[in-house]
Motif scaffolding. Structure first.
Motif, short mmCIF file in Angstrom:
data_model
loop_
_atom_site.label_atom_id
_atom_site.label_comp_id
_atom_site.label_asym_id
_atom_site.label_seq_id
_atom_site.Cartn_x
_atom_site.Cartn_y
_atom_site.Cartn_z
N SER A 94 21.64 -8.39 145.28
CA SER A 94 21.24 -9.80 145.32
C SER A 94 21.59 -10.42 143.97
O SER A 94 22.16 -9.77 143.09
CB SER A 94 19.74 -9.92 145.61
OG SER A 94 18.98 -9.34 144.57
N SER A 95 21.24 -11.69 143.81
CA SER A 95 21.57 -12.38 142.57
C SER A 95 20.81 -11.83 141.37
O SER A 95 21.25 -11.94 140.23
CB SER A 95 21.27 -13.88 142.72
OG SER A 95 19.90 -14.08 143.07
N SER A 96 19.65 -11.20 141.64
CA SER A 96 18.81 -10.70 140.54
C SER A 96 18.71 -9.19 140.47
O SER A 96 18.19 -8.65 139.50
CB SER A 96 17.40 -11.28 140.67
OG SER A 96 16.83 -10.95 141.93
N HIS A 97 19.19 -8.48 141.50
CA HIS A 97 19.07 -7.02 141.52
C HIS A 97 20.39 -6.39 141.95
O HIS A 97 21.08 -6.93 142.83
CB HIS A 97 17.96 -6.58 142.48
CG HIS A 97 16.60 -7.07 142.10
ND1 HIS A 97 15.87 -6.52 141.08
CD2 HIS A 97 15.85 -8.08 142.61
CE1 HIS A 97 14.72 -7.16 140.98
NE2 HIS A 97 14.68 -8.12 141.89
N PRO A 98 20.74 -5.24 141.36
CA PRO A 98 21.94 -4.53 141.82
C PRO A 98 21.66 -3.79 143.13
O PRO A 98 20.51 -3.66 143.55
CB PRO A 98 22.21 -3.54 140.68
CG PRO A 98 20.86 -3.29 140.08
CD PRO A 98 20.11 -4.59 140.21
N ALA A 99 22.71 -3.32 143.76
CA ALA A 99 22.56 -2.54 144.98
C ALA A 99 22.14 -1.11 144.62
O ALA A 99 22.36 -0.64 143.51
CB ALA A 99 23.87 -2.52 145.76
N THR A 100 21.51 -0.42 145.58
CA THR A 100 21.09 0.96 145.37
C THR A 100 21.63 1.82 146.50
O THR A 100 21.34 1.56 147.67
CB THR A 100 19.56 1.08 145.32
OG1 THR A 100 19.05 0.26 144.26
CG2 THR A 100 19.15 2.53 145.07
N LEU A 101 22.41 2.82 146.14
CA LEU A 101 22.93 3.79 147.10
C LEU A 101 22.15 5.09 146.95
O LEU A 101 21.71 5.45 145.86
CB LEU A 101 24.41 4.07 146.86
CG LEU A 101 25.41 2.97 147.23
CD1 LEU A 101 26.82 3.39 146.81
CD2 LEU A 101 25.36 2.68 148.71
N MET A 102 21.99 5.81 148.06
CA MET A 102 21.33 7.11 148.02
C MET A 102 22.23 8.15 148.69
O MET A 102 22.71 7.95 149.80
CB MET A 102 19.98 7.08 148.73
CG MET A 102 19.25 8.43 148.68
SD MET A 102 17.56 8.37 149.34
CE MET A 102 17.90 8.13 151.08
N CYS A 103 22.46 9.24 147.98
CA CYS A 103 23.22 10.37 148.50
C CYS A 103 22.22 11.51 148.73
O CYS A 103 21.55 11.95 147.79
CB CYS A 103 24.31 10.79 147.52
SG CYS A 103 25.36 12.14 148.10
N SER A 104 22.12 11.98 149.97
CA SER A 104 21.13 12.99 150.33
C SER A 104 21.82 14.21 150.91
O SER A 104 22.76 14.09 151.71
CB SER A 104 20.13 12.44 151.35
OG SER A 104 19.46 11.31 150.83
N ALA A 105 21.34 15.38 150.51
CA ALA A 105 21.83 16.66 151.04
C ALA A 105 20.65 17.37 151.68
O ALA A 105 19.60 17.55 151.05
CB ALA A 105 22.44 17.51 149.93
N TYR A 106 20.81 17.79 152.94
CA TYR A 106 19.71 18.39 153.70
C TYR A 106 20.09 19.79 154.18
O TYR A 106 21.25 20.09 154.45
CB TYR A 106 19.37 17.54 154.92
CG TYR A 106 18.88 16.15 154.62
CD1 TYR A 106 17.54 15.90 154.32
CD2 TYR A 106 19.75 15.06 154.63
CE1 TYR A 106 17.08 14.62 154.06
CE2 TYR A 106 19.31 13.77 154.37
CZ TYR A 106 17.97 13.57 154.08
OH TYR A 106 17.54 12.29 153.82
#
Length: 238
Positions: free
Chosen positions: A84-96
């Protein structure tokens, strides 16, 4: 591989057998006498020397067959918070569901290591001998940038690279799409059910007239064309 057995009495070491010695060794006066007695028993000594094959090698084969087992992780890469204009994006990499425990999750931007704005968890146990791990990356998307998650594990012959596809909808948007499709499907089913019910109720319905049905009377005229006595022409419509 060595089989070793030590006997204790009141927390004091009394006697020890070691397959590399091929004999019992006493550590106290009583233990020395006991060791001498056992060493002179040829049948018992054969049994003691066979413990390497009977006990050690048997259980070691089962242990190492499990220890050397590797299970590849199931890797998921997802967007958990859009930019968004005030927050960066967040990616999650998960290993199960991987084994053994050690694993490394890292990030690449156009093939170069990302070392900042990365948060990773420790390996978490699933209580079934398998593990899971997660890594989060905060970043500001830019045109043409390729973000990748790198997974290093003993079950892989080389590091595995998983690219993030920005065309995949984020979980929130995906949930909204699923909810919308489910609502549309439910509305369609309800409309079809109502139409079928209405058609079934309408089939075989007999219409009842709301106006009185005229009474028809057969009238026989005489040869002069006049009505019989007592009956007027207007009476046929009454």
């Amino acid at each position: 591989m060595v089989f070793s057995e030590t006997r204790y009495f009141n927390k004091h070491r009394v006697m020890t057998f070691n397959s590399s010695w091929n004999k019992f060794v006493g550590h106290t006066d009583y233990g020395k006498a006991w060791a001498q007695q056992l060493n002179s028993d040829s049948h018992f000594m054969v049994w003691a020397r066979l413990q390497v094959d009977i006990f050690c090698k048997f259980y070691a084969s089962h242990y190492f067959s499990f220890v050397n087992k590797t299970v590849q992780p199931r890797v998921h890469l997802m967007l958990i918070k859009p930019a968004s204009s005030s927050h960066p994006a967040t990616l999650m990499c998960s290993a199960y569901d991987f084994y053994p425990k050690p694993i490394k999750l890292s990030w690449l931007s156009n093939g170069k290591d990302i070392t900042s704005h990365v948060t990773s968890t420790e390996e978490l146990s699933n209580d079934n001998w398998y593990y899971q791990a997660h890594s989060h990356l905060e970043y500001t998307p830019s045109s043409g940038e390729r973000i990748s998650c790198v997974v290093e594990h003993a079950s892989f012959s080389q590091s595995m690279v998983y690219d993030w596809d920005s065309c995949i909808p984020d979980p929130e948007m995906k949930n909204k799409m699923v909810t919308g499709v489910a609502g549309l499907l439910l509305g369609t089913i309800t409309a079809i059910t109502g139409l079928v019910y209405y058609r079934k109720k309408s089939t075989g319905h007999i219409l009842v007239p709301t106006q009185p049905i005229p009474r028809v009377i057969d009238v026989a005229f005489d040869g002069n064309g006049s009505c019989p006595s007592g009956l007027m022409p207007g009476d046929a419509d009454s």
